[in-house]
Design a protein around this motif. Structure first.
Motif, PDB file in Angstrom:
ATOM      1  N   THR A 164       0.743  -1.135  -0.056  1.00  0.00           N
ATOM      2  CA  THR A 164       0.166   0.081   0.221  1.00  0.00           C
ATOM      3  C   THR A 164       0.865   1.367   0.082  1.00  0.00           C
ATOM      4  O   THR A 164       0.674   2.370  -0.694  1.00  0.00           O
TER       5      THR A 164
ATOM      6  N   GLY B  85       1.948   2.401  -3.306  1.00  0.00           N
ATOM      7  CA  GLY B  85       1.134   2.684  -4.153  1.00  0.00           C
ATOM      8  C   GLY B  85       0.537   1.585  -4.893  1.00  0.00           C
ATOM      9  O   GLY B  85      -0.363   1.827  -5.949  1.00  0.00           O
TER      10      GLY B  85
ATOM     11  N   THR C 277      -2.462  -0.849  -5.312  1.00  0.00           N
ATOM     12  CA  THR C 277      -3.850  -0.786  -4.769  1.00  0.00           C
ATOM     13  C   THR C 277      -4.960  -1.747  -5.069  1.00  0.00           C
ATOM     14  O   THR C 277      -4.381  -2.632  -6.036  1.00  0.00           O
ATOM     15  N   ARG C 278      -5.951  -1.691  -4.593  1.00  0.00           N
ATOM     16  CA  ARG C 278      -6.871  -2.984  -4.896  1.00  0.00           C
ATOM     17  C   ARG C 278      -7.236  -3.020  -6.551  1.00  0.00           C
ATOM     18  O   ARG C 278      -7.371  -2.001  -7.175  1.00  0.00           O
TER      19      ARG C 278
ATOM     20  N   ASP D 290      -4.960  -3.789  -8.669  1.00  0.00           N
ATOM     21  CA  ASP D 290      -3.551  -3.815  -9.449  1.00  0.00           C
ATOM     22  C   ASP D 290      -3.346  -5.217  -9.549  1.00  0.00           C
ATOM     23  O   ASP D 290      -3.764  -6.371  -8.729  1.00  0.00           O
TER      24      ASP D 290
ATOM     25  N   ALA E 108      -5.034  -7.285   0.467  1.00  0.00           N
ATOM     26  CA  ALA E 108      -4.992  -5.853  -0.141  1.00  0.00           C
ATOM     27  C   ALA E 108      -5.792  -5.768  -1.394  1.00  0.00           C
ATOM     28  O   ALA E 108      -5.943  -4.833  -1.942  1.00  0.00           O
TER      29      ALA E 108
ATOM     30  N   VAL F 176      -4.856  -7.174  -4.141  1.00  0.00           N
ATOM     31  CA  VAL F 176      -3.955  -7.205  -5.415  1.00  0.00           C
ATOM     32  C   VAL F 176      -4.157  -8.384  -6.126  1.00  0.00           C
ATOM     33  O   VAL F 176      -4.199  -9.522  -5.592  1.00  0.00           O
TER      34      VAL F 176
ATOM     35  N   LEU G  72      -9.409  -5.452   3.845  1.00  0.00           N
ATOM     36  CA  LEU G  72     -10.332  -4.531   3.058  1.00  0.00           C
ATOM     37  C   LEU G  72     -11.753  -5.048   2.701  1.00  0.00           C
ATOM     38  O   LEU G  72     -11.788  -6.542   2.682  1.00  0.00           O
TER      39      LEU G  72
END
Length: 497
Positions: free
Chosen positions: A49, A52, A54-55, A57, A79, A81, A143
């Motif tokens: 995180t 950079g 993020t969800r 990616d 996360a 990802v 998340l």
């Protein structure tokens, strides 16, 4: 539900329980509890995180089996990802295709493998990543992900063309793990030897996920090694092994006493990713005292079919549909075939992927909409017996049409593997001006092989058009990392005049 919720049965519910034993760089072994794994992955999730990521990616995993693979996978799951596993045997051209298609934020790898990553791709060293994560908080990280969010993009082995990325969701993986843990009676009492590569869905979606859900102990090794296998089985007191046919063929090389000791402690051997020859199944049972459970899955669907844990594990068969999975066998006109007839397998269920990444054309070709839902075309041929057992008969693209007659290579291969001197065999179609195609067998043989006697054995069991027109001797058959034969890499054969 998301995968983290399923894994928390062990990460939180068994936090103080030993989870995994693994090899360290200095050759010694170490262990971690489920709670320690949870903390390590929380720190990594925060580091991603901070960088950079993020969800939604993508992150490339160009890694051999090692504990940091597990840490990073759990961090990505938490996360949101999307994991993009890359076969460690791939080189720049193959990796370049995946990187260009998936566009990962970075490819995480080792110093030794980094030179194979194409120029221009962002590369993160796994050891540096792990060291940097040590300063992050290990507090719970979660998340609000959806079950239909992508968890991984798994590229097909590319045995017939350029690899496509199968989009696998959290729900796909949850369904698969729940099914195999229940159907194969995996529990926290098991001790799982993880020798399959984690970059493949067999090692990842079956092995890693069943371990995390069930809370059993895992012994993680970099790769299967027949010289070290007896010691692994003995020291870890292994009860559960997921393997491919080549692993079971190698295990047959062990002495009768070694096999007896391994068999005495084992509970279950499972085989998949490539067909298990019937003679290997029978020989293994005779030597180890266990009948291997064969199942059938794909990168796009995870597990579809399985022989039963209780009941007959039929040689050559992959059993019945897993819970929640529907299977149809249809002919070329899309109509159901009769019992004992060969057709293409179509499957439907919560295990089936969401399609191919950025390939709407391939997705449209693979999925067939019917009144009762959308079915996935597996491309695999099979037949259903009167009692429901399904036997695979090769790939639809492997079908040989000679003089208007259909020839299924798997049928011939099974007979060839029963002949003296033949260790491996694959049958392919070669062009012929008069008949369209002719069957030719590529064989790995020893000194006892007799081509004349083998040809005669085929003539006694097959119609004349099925008898191989030639036997091409090769040192080995080209295979993927999981043992699938790559027919397009076989040396060419020309029709004899």
């Amino acid at each position: 539900m998301q995968l983290t919720d399923l894994f928390n049965l062990s990460l939180l519910g068994r936090a103080l329980t030993k989870a995994v034993t693994f090899d360290q760089a200095d050759g010694t072994t170490a262990s971690l509890t489920f709670g320690e794994l949870d903390a390590r992955s929380n720190r990594l999730a925060r580091l991603l995180t901070a960088r950079g990521v993020t969800r939604g990616d993508r992150l490339g995993f160009f890694l051999p089996n090692r504990i940091e693979f597990v840490d990073l996978f759990l961090a990505c799951v938490k996360a949101g990802v999307i994991v993009v596993p890359i076969n460690v045997l791939y080189r720049e051209r193959e990796i370049g295709h995946i990187v260009a298609d998936a566009e990962p934020r970075a490819v995480v790898t080792t110093k030794g493998l980094a030179p194979f990553v194409p120029a221009g791709a962002q590369v993160w060293d796994i050891d540096e990543l792990t060291e940097a994560a040590a300063t992050q908080s290990d507090a719970a990280f979660r998340l609000p992900l959806e079950g239909d969010d992508l968890a991984a993009i798994v590229y097909t082995s590319g045995t017939t063309g350029r690899a496509k990325g199968a989009m696998l969701t959290h729900n796909n993986f949850i369904t698969n793990a729940t099914n195999i843990v229940a159907c194969w009676r995996i529990s926290e009492a098991d001790r799982y030897l993880a020798a399959l590569p984690l970059f493949h869905v067999h090692g990842l979606g079956n092995g890693l996920h069943a371990w995390l859900m069930s809370g059993c102990q895992m012994r993680l090794v970099e790769r299967f090694d027949i010289q070290r296998a007896p010691a692994w089985f003995a020291a870890f007191q292994t009860t559960l092994l997921f393997g491919v046919p080549t692993i079971y063929v190698r295990l047959l090389e062990l002495s009768d006493e070694q096999a007896r000791l391994i068999g005495k402690q084992m509970r279950l051997f499972v085989c998949g990713s490539a067909p298990l020859p019937a003679h290997v199944l029978e020989a293994f049972e005779s030597k180890f005292g266990h009948r291997i459970l064969e199942r059938y899955g794909m990168s796009e669907t995870l597990m579809n079919l399985s022989n039963p844990y209780e009941g007959e594990r039929r040689a050559g068969s992959v059993g019945f549909a897993m819970p929640g999975v529907a299977v149809r066998i249809l002919n070329a006109q899309g109509q159901p075939v009769n019992e004992g007839e060969i057709g293409e397998l179509y499957v439907r269920g919560p295990n089936v992927c969401a399609g191919y990444w950025r390939r709407p054309d391939a997705t449209a070709e693979a999925f067939k909409a019917e009144a009762d839902g959308v079915w996935f075309r597996t491309g695999d041929l099979g037949e259903r017996a009167a009692d429901g057992y399904i036997t695979l008969r090769g790939r639809g693209t492997d079908l040989i049409i000679s003089g208007g007659f259909n020839i299924y290579p798997r049928e011939i291969e099974e007979v060839l593997l029963d002949q003296p001197g033949i260790r491996e065999a694959v049958v392919v179609g070669v062009s012929d001006e008069r008949r369209g195609e002719l069957p030719v067998a590529y064989v790995v043989v020893d000194e006892s092989f007799d081509e004349v006697k083998t040809t005669e054995a085929c003539r006694q069991q097959f119609a004349s058009f099925k008898v191989p027109r030639a036997f091409v001797r090769v040192e080995s058959l080209p295979r993927t990392a999981l043992g699938k034969i790559q027919k397009h890499l076989l040396p060419p054969w020309q029709t004899r005049s």
